[in-house]
Each structure stands twice: as structure tokens, then as C-alpha cells.
Design a protein around this motif. Structure first.
Motif, PDB file in Angstrom:
ATOM      1  N   ASP A   1      -4.371   1.921   5.974  1.00 48.10           N
ATOM      2  CA  ASP A   1      -4.004   2.267   7.347  1.00 48.10           C
ATOM      3  C   ASP A   1      -2.962   1.300   7.906  1.00 48.10           C
ATOM      4  O   ASP A   1      -2.015   1.712   8.595  1.00 48.10           O
TER       5      ASP A   1
ATOM      6  N   GLN B   1       0.309   2.169   6.829  1.00 52.32           N
ATOM      7  CA  GLN B   1       0.671   3.518   7.298  1.00 52.32           C
ATOM      8  C   GLN B   1       0.841   4.491   6.115  1.00 52.32           C
ATOM      9  O   GLN B   1       1.778   5.297   6.081  1.00 52.32           O
ATOM     10  N   VAL B   2      -0.075   4.403   5.179  1.00 52.06           N
ATOM     11  CA  VAL B   2      -0.076   5.287   4.019  1.00 52.06           C
ATOM     12  C   VAL B   2      -0.747   6.604   4.397  1.00 52.06           C
ATOM     13  O   VAL B   2      -1.813   6.630   5.029  1.00 52.06           O
ATOM     14  N   SER B   3      -0.133   7.698   4.012  1.00 56.93           N
ATOM     15  CA  SER B   3      -0.706   9.023   4.262  1.00 56.93           C
ATOM     16  C   SER B   3      -1.604   9.400   3.087  1.00 56.93           C
ATOM     17  O   SER B   3      -1.188   9.313   1.925  1.00 56.93           O
ATOM     18  N   TYR B   4      -2.845   9.821   3.389  1.00 54.12           N
ATOM     19  CA  TYR B   4      -3.758  10.160   2.292  1.00 54.12           C
ATOM     20  C   TYR B   4      -4.838  11.129   2.761  1.00 54.12           C
ATOM     21  O   TYR B   4      -5.118  11.266   3.953  1.00 54.12           O
ATOM     22  N   ARG B   5      -5.424  11.800   1.764  1.00 52.67           N
ATOM     23  CA  ARG B   5      -6.641  12.592   1.952  1.00 52.67           C
ATOM     24  C   ARG B   5      -7.713  11.976   1.081  1.00 52.67           C
ATOM     25  O   ARG B   5      -7.436  11.511  -0.028  1.00 52.67           O
TER      26      ARG B   5
ATOM     27  N   GLN C   1       2.246  11.000  -0.619  1.00 52.58           N
ATOM     28  CA  GLN C   1       0.908  11.064  -0.042  1.00 52.58           C
ATOM     29  C   GLN C   1      -0.092  10.921  -1.188  1.00 52.58           C
ATOM     30  O   GLN C   1       0.180  11.342  -2.316  1.00 52.58           O
TER      31      GLN C   1
ATOM     32  N   TRP D   1       2.896  14.222  -3.909  1.00 51.66           N
ATOM     33  CA  TRP D   1       1.483  13.854  -3.959  1.00 51.66           C
ATOM     34  C   TRP D   1       1.192  13.033  -5.215  1.00 51.66           C
ATOM     35  O   TRP D   1       1.741  13.294  -6.285  1.00 51.66           O
TER      36      TRP D   1
ATOM     37  N   SER E   1       8.808   8.675  -0.566  1.00 52.39           N
ATOM     38  CA  SER E   1       7.573   8.621   0.219  1.00 52.39           C
ATOM     39  C   SER E   1       6.579   9.620  -0.351  1.00 52.39           C
ATOM     40  O   SER E   1       6.907  10.784  -0.566  1.00 52.39           O
TER      41      SER E   1
END
Length: 319
Positions: free
Chosen positions: A30, A33-37, A4, A66, A2
């Protein structure tokens, strides 16, 4: 694994197409459900600064979770990876990109999907980074160094890029998916104005001098100029640079070369000189245009050492 994503969005890529598509891209991220900045690249070379700052903030430790995701074209990827490689790391941060530019040659050369929806699946469903070849360069006259994923070009192709980028028609053509026409129009104009120049090629112990060089391209994979297969057999895993030197042809020979290019037989032409090596040294004692991954280097003299590195990329072409 997993991960980010640190997303660098170039809203200007593809003549503004990236900005238009971003809400749809965001929705798919979204939904998955992907985590990102998210960071926005606001001006030329801003993505270099953004990725360099991000790399400085991240500890140089194994098992990083990352990935830097450039949303734009080959130029955005070029800036992102140059920022990431400014500071040496034992554990480099993987990079990837969503091809929404006008050329997207790296996606072609890497076997990625050209449609951004499919490319996004290859990115977010990827489970591990893979090392691929990238070019490195050290230009001694202006003391510039960095990396490239596609090509380093001097002469004809670089002059076309410079002129096309100044064309007011390019934006409209890109917006209507006809960006190649702006390059074609520029190519005809550049051909009549571009004179031959002296080029010295050093490969190992071999030195060749071309007094009438016209197009000089050192490439990492088959494509340049938005899908033109300049070296069909090149791959990003062969650990070789591929140098093509074309001496200035008359117009009839230019058309003949273009036809041979279409049928992938141009490398056997007498006007075309082809080298395959992990390192090359190019010298041009005249002011000529240069380009890196489709980004302008400007007009200058050249004394440039070109080599290879490997860098981890995050996409799975089997998806």
C-alpha cells in the motif's frame, strides 16, 4: 511497465508465518501504491484452482499488465505456476513469489533475495518479465502431467519430505526458524528404513539400469531440501535438466558423501551418477515416494518423462 498483481496468499506457508507477516506485506504494498487483487489459498492445491481460474478470465493478448504473485513457499509457487500452465496461452501470464516458506529453494536458485522485504523490492521495482527454465513432467502410469520449478525426486529425499510433513515437531521448529532439524531427524530414520530400488534411466539413446538406487533427483537449479547444493553448477538459464542418482551407501559412506556434499565434491564420487540433458525418462517398477518442489506425490510406481519449458517470471535480481 506498470503492472497489477493477482496475489495468492497461502496463510499456512512457513507453518503459519505467511499469515503473521501478511499485514506487514500489505502495508508495504500500500505504501508503494501497488495495485493488486488478493485471493486466499485455503487448502492443498487451492492455488492451482485460483491461478487457473484467473488465467481463464484474462484475455490471451500481448502486453498483459497482470502478474500472479504467490505469497508462500516453493509449494505455493508450484501450485500457482501449474494452474497458469493448465491452459495453453500464446501470451503466458508472468509469475513471481515472495519466499516465506520453509525451503525457498527457487529463490536461492534464481538469485532472488531470501529476506522477503528485499524480495518484495525486486518484484515491485521490476520493469519486465524474464523467461527462465522450468521442468515439465508426464507420468504415464497415473497419467499426471505438469511443471516444476525446482526438482522432481524419487526415493530418499521424497521419503524424508513425507515423514517430515507428518511430524508434529515440524510446525514448532518452523515457527522457531529451525525447520531443517525436522528434515535431519527424518533423514536418519528414513535411511535405516529405505531400501534400494531398481531404476532405469533413458537419456537419448543411452539406457542405464541401477539395481540399488536410493536417491533420484532431477533438478532445474543447484538446490533442494532447503539450500542443499545438489548440483552446484546448474542454473535456470542453461536449458538443461540435471539428474543425480545415488546408490544406497552404508552409513560410513553416507557420512562421507555428506561431507563431500558440503565441499561440493560429491558429484565425483563413485556412488553418485550425474546426467545433464534437456530430456530424461525414468522408470521405477516398485512403490517409492516421489516429490515435486517439496510437495508429496505419494508412494507409487514411476514411468515419467521429464523435460524443459520456459516461463516468464517477474523479478529483477539486480535490485
Amino acid at each position: 511497465m506498470s503492472v497489477q498483481f493477482y496475489i495468492i496468499l497461502n496463510e499456512h506457508a512457513g507453518s503459519g508465518r505467511a499469515k503473521v507477516l501478511w499485514p506487514e506485506i500489505k502495508q508495504q504494498l500500500d505504501d508503494a501504491q501497488v495495485s493488486y487483487r488478493l485471493a486466499i489459498s485455503e487448502y492443498a492445491n487451492h492455488a492451482i484452482l485460483l491461478s487457473e481460474q484467473f488465467a481463464k478470465q484474462l484475455p490471451d493478448e500481448p502486453h498483459q499488465d497482470w502478474v500472479v504473485l504467490a505469497v508462500g513457499g516453493d509449494g505455493t509457487l508450484h501450485e500457482a505456476i501449474n494452474g497458469l500452465t493448465k491452459q495453453p496461452r500464446h501470451y503466458p501470464i508472468p509469475v513471481t513469489y515472495l519466499p516465506i516458506g520453509s525451503g525457498n529453494d527457487f529463490a536461492r536458485g534464481a538469485g532472488m533475495a531470501i529476506k522477503w522485504e528485499d524480495a518484495l523490492k525486486q518484484i515491485i521495482q521490476c520493469t519486465h518479465a524474464t523467461n527462465y527454465d522450468i521442468g515439465s513432467y508426464d507420468e504415464t502410469i497415473k497419467q499426471e502431467r505438469g511443471v516444476f520449478t525446482n526438482n522432481l525426486g524419487i526415493g530418499f529425499d521424497a521419503a524424508i519430505i513425507s515423514q517430515a510433513n507428518q511430524s508434529k515437531a515440524k510446525v514448532w521448529l518452523n515457527q522457531h526458524h529451525m525447520g531443517k532439524l525436522s528434515y535431519l531427524a527424518s533423514a536418519l530414520d528414513v535411511y535405516y528404513n529405505q531400501t534400494g530400488f531398481t531404476l532405469t534411466v533413458h537419456v537419448g539413446n543411452q539406457r542405464d539400469i541401477y539395481p540399488n538406487a536410493f536417491l533420484v533427483t532431477t533438478t532445474n537449479h543447484p538446490y533442494f531440501g532447503g539450500g542443499v547444493g545438489i548440483v552446484p553448477q546448474a542454473t535456470i538459464t542453461d536449458h538443461q535438466l540435471h539428474l543425480v542418482v545415488i546408490e544406497k551407501p552404508n552409513f560410513a559412506k553416507l557420512i562421507w558423501l555428506a561431507l563431500r556434499l558440503i565441499f561440493k565434491r560429491h558429484l565425483t564420487s563413485k556412488a553418485v551418477h550425474y546426467y545433464q540433458a534437456p530430456n530424461v525418462h525414468l522408470t521405477v517398477p516398485a512403490i517409492e515416494y516421489g516429490q515435486l518442489d517439496g510437495e508429496e506425490m505419494g508412494g507409487r510406481f514411476f514411468d515419467v518423462y521429464v523435460g524443459l519449458k520456459q516461463y516468464p517470471f517477474w523479478f529483477d535480481t539486480t535490485i
